[in-house]
Motif scaffolding. Structure first.
Motif, short mmCIF file in Angstrom:
data_model
loop_
_atom_site.label_atom_id
_atom_site.label_comp_id
_atom_site.label_asym_id
_atom_site.label_seq_id
_atom_site.Cartn_x
_atom_site.Cartn_y
_atom_site.Cartn_z
N LEU A 151 0.74 -1.11 0.00
CA LEU A 151 -0.08 0.12 -0.04
C LEU A 151 0.89 1.24 -0.11
O LEU A 151 1.98 1.35 0.77
CB LEU A 151 -0.99 0.18 1.22
CG LEU A 151 -1.68 1.20 1.56
CD1 LEU A 151 -2.63 1.60 0.42
CD2 LEU A 151 -2.35 1.22 2.96
N ASP A 152 0.62 2.04 -0.90
CA ASP A 152 1.30 3.48 -1.08
C ASP A 152 0.39 4.28 -0.85
O ASP A 152 -0.45 4.63 -2.01
CB ASP A 152 2.19 3.53 -2.43
CG ASP A 152 2.88 4.81 -2.56
OD1 ASP A 152 3.08 5.47 -1.44
OD2 ASP A 152 3.15 5.45 -3.78
N VAL A 153 0.15 5.26 0.27
CA VAL A 153 -0.72 6.37 0.29
C VAL A 153 0.08 7.63 0.14
O VAL A 153 0.68 8.28 0.84
CB VAL A 153 -1.24 6.47 1.93
CG1 VAL A 153 -2.14 7.36 2.01
CG2 VAL A 153 -1.69 5.11 2.16
N GLY A 154 -0.17 7.97 -1.23
CA GLY A 154 0.78 9.15 -1.76
C GLY A 154 -0.11 10.40 -1.49
O GLY A 154 -1.18 10.53 -1.17
N SER A 155 0.61 11.53 -1.71
CA SER A 155 -0.24 12.71 -1.83
C SER A 155 -1.08 13.08 -3.00
O SER A 155 -2.22 13.87 -2.68
CB SER A 155 0.83 13.79 -1.87
OG SER A 155 1.86 13.91 -0.63
N ALA A 156 -0.82 12.22 -3.94
CA ALA A 156 -1.91 12.52 -5.14
C ALA A 156 -2.62 11.23 -5.38
O ALA A 156 -3.95 11.35 -5.63
CB ALA A 156 -1.08 12.70 -6.46
N LYS A 157 -1.96 10.02 -5.23
CA LYS A 157 -2.80 8.60 -5.39
C LYS A 157 -2.46 7.73 -4.30
O LYS A 157 -1.44 7.85 -3.90
CB LYS A 157 -2.28 8.25 -6.86
CG LYS A 157 -2.50 9.02 -8.27
CD LYS A 157 -4.14 9.20 -8.45
CE LYS A 157 -4.22 9.93 -9.75
NZ LYS A 157 -5.60 9.88 -10.21
N THR A 158 -3.45 6.91 -4.17
CA THR A 158 -3.29 5.92 -3.12
C THR A 158 -3.46 4.49 -4.09
O THR A 158 -4.39 4.53 -4.64
CB THR A 158 -4.32 5.84 -2.07
OG1 THR A 158 -4.52 6.93 -1.39
CG2 THR A 158 -4.44 4.68 -1.22
N ARG A 159 -2.45 4.04 -3.89
CA ARG A 159 -2.11 2.69 -4.81
C ARG A 159 -2.21 1.53 -4.01
O ARG A 159 -1.39 1.49 -2.68
CB ARG A 159 -1.00 2.73 -5.65
CG ARG A 159 -1.00 4.11 -6.55
CD ARG A 159 0.35 4.07 -7.29
NE ARG A 159 0.21 5.04 -8.44
CZ ARG A 159 0.60 6.45 -8.41
NH1 ARG A 159 0.93 6.85 -7.22
NH2 ARG A 159 0.36 7.12 -9.31
N VAL A 160 -2.67 0.38 -4.38
CA VAL A 160 -2.52 -0.80 -3.86
C VAL A 160 -2.03 -1.82 -4.81
O VAL A 160 -2.65 -1.90 -6.08
CB VAL A 160 -3.84 -1.49 -3.26
CG1 VAL A 160 -3.94 -2.99 -2.92
CG2 VAL A 160 -3.95 -0.61 -1.93
#
Length: 405
Positions: free
Chosen positions: A12-21
């Motif tokens: 899980l990558d909770v980024g400032s622009a996109k959240t990706r799994v």
């Protein structure tokens, strides 16, 4: 969704622009792409969670997309950690092995690392990574794995990556609210390096620069080990906001202009090129020179790499980049950024494209997803390493009990 999840690995990558799994499965000992989900990030500010409920909703949306694609329930994940709060520090410590020389064991290595990690850290800091740089055995430096060697004293130079305990806990809580148990956390720059940097580059000296939306994370490798980690508080959103203010357009239009007409070097843009702007509501469309866009973006690009250069110099690693630097993240897509990097860091630069997992869709094999792919590779490598250590320990215990019968 009743399929067993033992062979699934989720990041899980909770980024400032996109959240990706991203979900992969273990197939014949190797990772194979299974599914992914991407949602717009909500509740994020400057790379950290500002509104927990909104951020948890974004995580839940991305996870549900991945679950539907994988046709399996996702209940555990590895999370990426980035943002202004991540810091790195070098430390040294060691242990005496007694008056007589003896063989170094894995337990001795752990004891030396524990001694080196005993540095005074503020109460609000959480250790992300303990990364041995080299071991020193009886004043002999440059040893990567001393297990099995003979000596009297074992020391280790250690790099410690730390994060704000509250910021890290916010990520964990956010994942938990979306129904995910966090099993491990990884500094995003280290993850991106896992997917984009070769062993030769790590040996010669290389800097991985991950330009996210809210901040830029970096990690320097030298002689095969991590020498420096840091974060610079400038990311792709800063470029976008500069355009929104300078061109008097919405943030959404500024992002579109940056992606389609942006350039970090003014002189590289033909002087006669013009682009049409829609502008803010209530104003009619107008045209501006494309060079004007570059005139806004170039100073921000130079500021970013000035800060990176100063950070590398303060860390004592600016002259150690024999293999240059590698740019990842969505911000790395801006044309002209490689030229700015090479000019100010005085070293070769390239865009880092992550290795593709088996069956991975082509749209995921880009610099923007280097962290995501790298987290999978990192988590898989560390789990294999831990399994090998556990197996070795079990074999040793069996030998001890067999000898006592």
């Amino acid at each position: 969704m009743s399929q067993k999840t033992e062979n699934l690995l989720t990041v899980l990558d909770v980024g400032s622009a996109k959240t990706r799994v991203l979900v992969a499965e273990l197939y014949d000992g190797a990772l194979r792409y299974r599914a992914h989900g991407i949602a717009d990030s909500k509740g994020m500010r400057k790379g950290v969670i500002a509104e927990l409920k909104q951020a948890a909703r974004s995580v839940n949306d991305a996870a549900m997309m991945a679950e539907a694609m994988a046709q399996a329930t996702i209940d555990r994940c590895v999370v990426g950690v980035g943002g202004w709060h991540v810091r790195g520090v070098n430390s040294r410590g060691g242990i005496s092995l007694g008056t007589r020389m003896r063989e170094i064991t894995r337990e001795d290595v752990r004891a030396a690392v524990d001694r080196a990690r005993s540095v005074s850290l503020p109460n609000d800091r959480e250790i992300l990574h303990l990364l041995p740089q080299e071991f020193i055995l009886d004043d002999q430096p440059g040893i990567h794995d001393p297990v099995g060697m003979i000596g009297n004293r074992l020391e280790v130079n250690l790099h410690i990556a730390t994060a704000s305990a509250s910021a890290l806990q916010s990520i964990v809580t956010c994942a938990n609210k979306a129904g995910l148990e966090v099993t491990e956390s990884v500094f995003e720059a280290i993850a991106a390096a896992e997917a984009t940097i070769s062993a030769d580059e790590r040996e010669l000296g290389v800097c991985l620069i991950d330009i996210g939306a809210g901040s830029t994370e970096l990690v320097v490798f030298f002689e095969g080990s991590v020498a420096h980690t840091a974060v610079v508080p400038i990311g792709g959103d800063h470029f976008t906001n500069d355009l929104a203010v300078g061109l008097h357009v919405s943030v959404e239009e500024a992002e579109w202009i940056k992606c389609n007409y942006g350039h970090a070097v003014v002189t590289a843009v033909p002087s006669g090129n013009e682009i049409e702007l829609y502008g803010m509501p209530g104003h009619g469309p107008r045209t501006v020179r494309q060079r004007f866009v570059a005139e806004i973006l170039e100073p921000r690009a130079r500021e970013l790499f000035h800060l990176l250069r100063d950070n590398l110099r303060q860390g004592g690693v600016l002259e150690a980049l024999g293999a240059g630097c590698v740019l990842t993240g969505g911000g790395a897509r801006l044309p002209g950024l490689l030229d700015t990097a090479e000019s100010l860091l005085r070293t070769p630069a390239r865009i880092g494209t992550p290795v593709a997992l088996s069956r991975m869709p082509e749209e995921l094999v880009d610099p923007e997803n280097a962290v995501l792919t790298g987290m999978l590779l990192y988590a898989h490598r560390t789990s294999v390493s831990r399994a090998a250590e556990d197996q070795g320990l079990r074999a040793k215990l069996r030998a001890i009990f067999a000898g006592s019968v």
